[in-house]
Structure formats: structure tokens, C-alpha cells
Design a protein around this motif. Sequence first.
Motif, PDB file in Angstrom:
ATOM      1  N   SER A   2     -51.327   8.290  18.777  1.00  0.00           N
ATOM      2  CA  SER A   2     -51.675   9.230  17.713  1.00  0.00           C
ATOM      3  C   SER A   2     -52.217  10.532  18.287  1.00  0.00           C
ATOM      4  CB  SER A   2     -52.708   8.601  16.772  1.00  0.00           C
ATOM      5  OG  SER A   2     -52.175   7.459  16.141  1.00  0.00           O
ATOM      6  N   LEU A   3     -53.050  10.420  19.294  1.00  0.00           N
ATOM      7  CA  LEU A   3     -53.630  11.625  19.897  1.00  0.00           C
ATOM      8  C   LEU A   3     -52.546  12.429  20.624  1.00  0.00           C
ATOM      9  CD1 LEU A   3     -56.288  13.115  20.208  1.00  0.00           C
ATOM     10  CD2 LEU A   3     -56.684  11.876  22.344  1.00  0.00           C
ATOM     11  N   GLY A   4     -51.589  11.744  21.246  1.00  0.00           N
ATOM     12  CA  GLY A   4     -50.498  12.450  21.917  1.00  0.00           C
ATOM     13  C   GLY A   4     -49.630  13.229  20.929  1.00  0.00           C
ATOM     14  N   ILE A   5     -49.314  12.610  19.773  1.00  0.00           N
ATOM     15  CA  ILE A   5     -48.547  13.318  18.741  1.00  0.00           C
ATOM     16  C   ILE A   5     -49.360  14.474  18.178  1.00  0.00           C
ATOM     17  CG2 ILE A   5     -47.460  13.076  16.478  1.00  0.00           C
ATOM     18  CD1 ILE A   5     -45.864  11.792  18.650  1.00  0.00           C
ATOM     19  N   ALA A   6     -50.675  14.289  18.046  1.00  0.00           N
ATOM     20  CA  ALA A   6     -51.534  15.367  17.548  1.00  0.00           C
ATOM     21  C   ALA A   6     -51.539  16.558  18.507  1.00  0.00           C
ATOM     22  CB  ALA A   6     -52.956  14.848  17.343  1.00  0.00           C
ATOM     23  N   VAL A   7     -51.599  16.288  19.801  1.00  0.00           N
ATOM     24  CA  VAL A   7     -51.531  17.367  20.797  1.00  0.00           C
ATOM     25  C   VAL A   7     -50.187  18.086  20.702  1.00  0.00           C
ATOM     26  CG1 VAL A   7     -51.437  17.841  23.285  1.00  0.00           C
ATOM     27  CG2 VAL A   7     -53.185  16.313  22.378  1.00  0.00           C
ATOM     28  N   THR A   8     -49.114  17.316  20.483  1.00  0.00           N
ATOM     29  CA  THR A   8     -47.783  17.912  20.349  1.00  0.00           C
ATOM     30  C   THR A   8     -47.707  18.853  19.158  1.00  0.00           C
ATOM     31  OG1 THR A   8     -46.781  15.952  21.345  1.00  0.00           O
ATOM     32  CG2 THR A   8     -45.338  17.398  20.078  1.00  0.00           C
ATOM     33  N   TYR A   9     -48.212  18.405  17.993  1.00  0.00           N
ATOM     34  CA  TYR A   9     -48.156  19.242  16.796  1.00  0.00           C
ATOM     35  C   TYR A   9     -49.063  20.462  16.916  1.00  0.00           C
ATOM     36  CZ  TYR A   9     -45.124  16.590  13.710  1.00  0.00           C
ATOM     37  OH  TYR A   9     -44.030  16.019  13.130  1.00  0.00           O
ATOM     38  N   THR A  10     -50.191  20.311  17.589  1.00  0.00           N
ATOM     39  CA  THR A  10     -51.063  21.467  17.799  1.00  0.00           C
ATOM     40  C   THR A  10     -50.372  22.509  18.670  1.00  0.00           C
ATOM     41  OG1 THR A  10     -53.004  20.020  17.660  1.00  0.00           O
ATOM     42  CG2 THR A  10     -53.328  22.202  18.617  1.00  0.00           C
ATOM     43  N   THR A  11     -49.708  22.052  19.720  1.00  0.00           N
ATOM     44  CA  THR A  11     -48.939  22.972  20.573  1.00  0.00           C
ATOM     45  C   THR A  11     -47.811  23.623  19.792  1.00  0.00           C
ATOM     46  OG1 THR A  11     -49.424  21.511  22.454  1.00  0.00           O
ATOM     47  CG2 THR A  11     -47.705  23.156  22.756  1.00  0.00           C
ATOM     48  N   LEU A  12     -47.140  22.833  18.936  1.00  0.00           N
ATOM     49  CA  LEU A  12     -46.039  23.355  18.121  1.00  0.00           C
ATOM     50  C   LEU A  12     -46.532  24.465  17.204  1.00  0.00           C
ATOM     51  CD1 LEU A  12     -43.348  21.216  16.364  1.00  0.00           C
ATOM     52  CD2 LEU A  12     -44.584  22.904  15.039  1.00  0.00           C
ATOM     53  N   MET A  72     -50.723  16.639   7.908  1.00  0.00           N
ATOM     54  CA  MET A  72     -50.641  16.243   9.309  1.00  0.00           C
ATOM     55  C   MET A  72     -50.930  14.750   9.540  1.00  0.00           C
ATOM     56  SD  MET A  72     -49.444  18.869  10.500  1.00  0.00           S
ATOM     57  CE  MET A  72     -49.183  18.072  12.068  1.00  0.00           C
ATOM     58  N   PRO A  73     -51.872  14.120   8.799  1.00  0.00           N
ATOM     59  CA  PRO A  73     -52.013  12.669   8.988  1.00  0.00           C
ATOM     60  C   PRO A  73     -50.715  11.908   8.727  1.00  0.00           C
ATOM     61  CG  PRO A  73     -53.898  13.523   7.817  1.00  0.00           C
ATOM     62  CD  PRO A  73     -52.940  14.662   7.929  1.00  0.00           C
ATOM     63  N   MET A  74     -49.921  12.384   7.762  1.00  0.00           N
ATOM     64  CA  MET A  74     -48.647  11.717   7.486  1.00  0.00           C
ATOM     65  C   MET A  74     -47.707  11.835   8.682  1.00  0.00           C
ATOM     66  SD  MET A  74     -46.777  10.038   5.355  1.00  0.00           S
ATOM     67  CE  MET A  74     -47.533  10.272   3.748  1.00  0.00           C
ATOM     68  N   TYR A  75     -47.610  13.047   9.247  1.00  0.00           N
ATOM     69  CA  TYR A  75     -46.675  13.258  10.355  1.00  0.00           C
ATOM     70  C   TYR A  75     -47.150  12.567  11.631  1.00  0.00           C
ATOM     71  CZ  TYR A  75     -45.133  16.929   7.191  1.00  0.00           C
ATOM     72  OH  TYR A  75     -44.700  17.615   6.091  1.00  0.00           O
ATOM     73  N   ILE A  76     -48.460  12.534  11.836  1.00  0.00           N
ATOM     74  CA  ILE A  76     -48.992  11.957  13.069  1.00  0.00           C
ATOM     75  C   ILE A  76     -49.086  10.436  12.971  1.00  0.00           C
ATOM     76  CG2 ILE A  76     -51.009  11.860  14.578  1.00  0.00           C
ATOM     77  CD1 ILE A  76     -51.522  14.803  13.815  1.00  0.00           C
ATOM     78  N   LEU A  77     -49.829   9.956  11.953  1.00  0.00           N
ATOM     79  CA  LEU A  77     -50.047   8.519  11.836  1.00  0.00           C
ATOM     80  C   LEU A  77     -48.803   7.799  11.336  1.00  0.00           C
ATOM     81  CD1 LEU A  77     -53.641   8.606  10.296  1.00  0.00           C
ATOM     82  CD2 LEU A  77     -52.980   8.439  12.700  1.00  0.00           C
ATOM     83  N   GLY A  78     -47.989   8.480  10.499  1.00  0.00           N
ATOM     84  CA  GLY A  78     -46.758   7.850  10.015  1.00  0.00           C
ATOM     85  C   GLY A  78     -45.780   7.589  11.148  1.00  0.00           C
ATOM     86  N   VAL A  79     -45.608   8.568  12.025  1.00  0.00           N
ATOM     87  CA  VAL A  79     -44.710   8.396  13.180  1.00  0.00           C
ATOM     88  C   VAL A  79     -45.219   7.282  14.087  1.00  0.00           C
ATOM     89  CG1 VAL A  79     -43.925   9.516  15.305  1.00  0.00           C
ATOM     90  CG2 VAL A  79     -43.801  10.740  13.143  1.00  0.00           C
ATOM     91  N   THR A  80     -46.518   7.256  14.318  1.00  0.00           N
ATOM     92  CA  THR A  80     -47.095   6.218  15.171  1.00  0.00           C
ATOM     93  C   THR A  80     -46.926   4.838  14.561  1.00  0.00           C
ATOM     94  OG1 THR A  80     -48.749   7.829  15.895  1.00  0.00           O
ATOM     95  CG2 THR A  80     -49.188   5.535  16.382  1.00  0.00           C
ATOM     96  N   TYR A  81     -47.128   4.732  13.242  1.00  0.00           N
ATOM     97  CA  TYR A  81     -46.990   3.443  12.553  1.00  0.00           C
ATOM     98  C   TYR A  81     -45.559   2.926  12.644  1.00  0.00           C
ATOM     99  CZ  TYR A  81     -47.593  -0.061   8.876  1.00  0.00           C
ATOM    100  OH  TYR A  81     -47.657  -1.237   8.180  1.00  0.00           O
TER     101      TYR A  81
END
Length: 462
Positions: free
Chosen positions: A368-378, A1-10
Motif C-alpha cells: 500500500s505504501l509503495g502504491i501511495a509513493v507511486t501516486y504521489t510521484t504521478l 485515493m484510498p480506493m486506488y491504493i487500497l483497492g489495487v492492493t486488495y
Amino acid sequence: MPMYILGVTYIYDNISTYMAGIYLGIADAAFVLGYGLGYAVGSPNLRPSFNHSSEEEVNDNFLLWQFNWFVGFLFATLLAWFTFFPFLCFPHRLPGAHKPKQQKEKEPLAFYKKLKNMKYGYNLQDLFHALWSLLRNPLLMCYSMCKATEALATIGAAEFLPKYLESQFLLSPSRATLLTGIILVPGSALGNFLGGFIVSKLKMSSRSQMKFIVITSIISLLLLILNIFIKCERVKFAGITANYEGTGSLGNLTAPCNAHCGCDRSTYSSVCGRDETEYFSPCFAGCLASKHLDYEKTFYNCSCIKHGLANADSEADPIDATSGKCNTKCYALPLFFAFFFSSIAFSSSASIPITLIILRTVPHNLHSLGIAVTYTTLRLFGSIPGPLLFQLTASRSCIYWDINKCGDKGRCWIYNKLKMMFILMGFCIFCKLATTFFTLLAFFKYNVSRVGSKNAKKRSKK
């Protein structure tokens, strides 16, 4: 998940807004292809085969299977580590990234502009405060649910589609699984890349991307509806959908013609009779003899098969039945493949626009937190319940279960093709309708917020 969250943000933070779609599309396509490659490499080790009766040999075979599984997993882990080390060479900010950052800071937020100037610290209280602010953002939550419904349809189809293809088009399990991978993996990868490429090249705004999501969802929905009309006629199955030439009863495999055979219901090995009726096994067809001819097993002197044209073998013996399912002479598989593949591609093309809208919905410090909320909902509403829901609904289309001597229910031997078609298509159509609904709801909220901001500016000027 750090890759999907932080990678997209980066990626998003270091390139311009309109180029982000192409890069994120390539990343998502690589993710889907990697998932499919891992599934293909690991599938031979999913189930061990024990061909020996010796307990020691069975244990050795099981240990060998475990070793093969672990080697594949270790190899994939090493590959992941080798890709990790180059990441250490990247700086915190790429050269020239300050210009795209300044441009993005000037862009108006799609919703909840008051979040833009809010500052958050690094303690736990600030984390909960930021989470609560994001959860109150209707646009973010609507598109998080869009991601969840897309995942629900894709993962559910991956679970159920092989069984549907095997039953509807009389494919072998290996070929049905292969076709499922060909439909889902390249279709999803192609859709992800094209979706990001189109929104980037056309430089779509958030409003235009919302329209794009609605249009692609409707096209995918129409293609799924067309698949409902692609089906093969059902073959008569003795004891299940047809009786034994006027004898026996539906739901009972035993009839007067095979009562003397003492057949076992836990051994499923279907045969097709010359009367174009399928039988649960050669025993239930009342067959007394068999031969191997040209890599195919044929059966003779079957007491339950009385009608139909009998072909003679090379030894002039009339063949009553052959191993395998009866050929329905249905040639609709290519059409089904084309429609379902196109539906998956159009459905996946909405993935990158949804991600871009989410990134535009929240301020820079909450990406990053917004993408994390998205993946948690997913995960909560898509990935986790998807396989479970399809397994539960698939059991409702079963006609005949494997029940052992103790009365325990095992796997399903025979499915109702019509019910399977309605379950698969109905579930996918429901997911696409849900995606369209949440997109339209977000579009409505977005327009309301824009009207509200315009009215506020007019009042301030007055």
C-alpha cells in the motif's frame, strides 16, 4: 485515493500473480471510462450562457447553472456511496487467498531483497523509515516516474488536442472536444485492459514485463512520429499570414480597403472570401450587406475581396464571402485519428505491467505504501504540471490574441498550425522517450541486482 491504493492492493493480495493483470486491467479501464463519462455528463454545464441584459435574470440564470452543476455532482457522489456499501460485505481475506499469498511470499523480490525481512511498527518514526527505504529503491522510483510521464502525456494531450484539431482540421469546438474524448477515453481503456490481459495470459515475469513496456513505448513513439507528417495546408489569412491584395501589412488587420469601416478587433467571426482568403470578420473584409441562405450567412459588396470566382445566389446576387473558415480540402483527419488512437492504446498498455512490477518490487507489508509513493510521484510530476505546461506552450503558437480596449490580453483567436503540431507531437514524443528511458534504466538496475545476488550466492557456497 484510498480506493486506488487500497483497492489495487486488495485485488493483488487475494488472487494469483498471473491473474492480477486481468483484474487490474478491468479496474483501470473502468476508471478511464468513468472519467470520460463524468466529463461527458458535466461538460454542458461548464460555461453558463447569459442571453439577457437584465441583472436579475442574469443572476437567476447563474443560480440555475449552479444548481444544475450541483445536482450532477450530488448524483455522482450518491452513485459512489452506493458502490461503497457492498464493499463492507467483503472479508479481510477472501476464501482461498492464503494459497496465492504463500506463493507470492516464496517469489524473490525484484530489488532490494533486504526489505523483505524488515519489520515496521505503527508509529510515525516507522512510517518515515519505511518511506526512506522505498525512496532508495531505484526500481520503484523509475517506474513511478514512468507513471508520471504517461500521465503527463495523457492529461496534456487532453488539454491541447481539442485546440489542435479545431485549428488543424477546421472542426467546431464541440466536435473537436468530442473527437478528443473518443481518442483518449476508449484508447486508454482498451490499452489498459489489453496490457493486463496480455501479461496475465503469457504469465510474464518482471523481466519480460520490462521488455513489454519498452516495446509498446517504442511502437507508440513511432506512431506519434508518423503523425508529424499528417497535416493540412495553411489557408491565407488577411492581415495575419497574407496582406490585403498587395495593400496593408502583416500583423495589422486594418488596410486601406476597410479603414473606413471602423471594425472592432475584439469580435472574431471569420468569413471565407471567394478569393480563398480568410478574414477576421465581415467588417474587416469590407462587406456592406448580408443574407441568410440555407442556414448559412452570405456577404456581399466586400471591398477587400476583388479576385476569385463569385457564385450567384438564388436572387442572382454574386456572393463575395460566406461565414466560417475556408475549406482546405484536407481529408487527413481519419488517418490522424487512427495513428493517434493507436498510439494512446499502445502507450496505455504499459500501465498495468508497470503496476505489477511495482507490486513485485516491494515486500507484501509495504504494498500500500509503495502504491501511495507511486501516486504521489504521478501527481507531483504528471497530473499537476501537465495542464500548466501545455497552456504555457500553447500560448507560444498563438498568432493573434484578443486584446480589449484596455490592452488586456484575453483568449487566442488564431493559432499557427505548424507550431501547434510541433508542440503537441514534440511534447508527447518527449514523454514517451522519458518513459522508455526510465524503463531501460530500471531494466539495467534489475539486471545488475540479479548479477549481484548470483555472485553473492556463489561466494556463500564457496
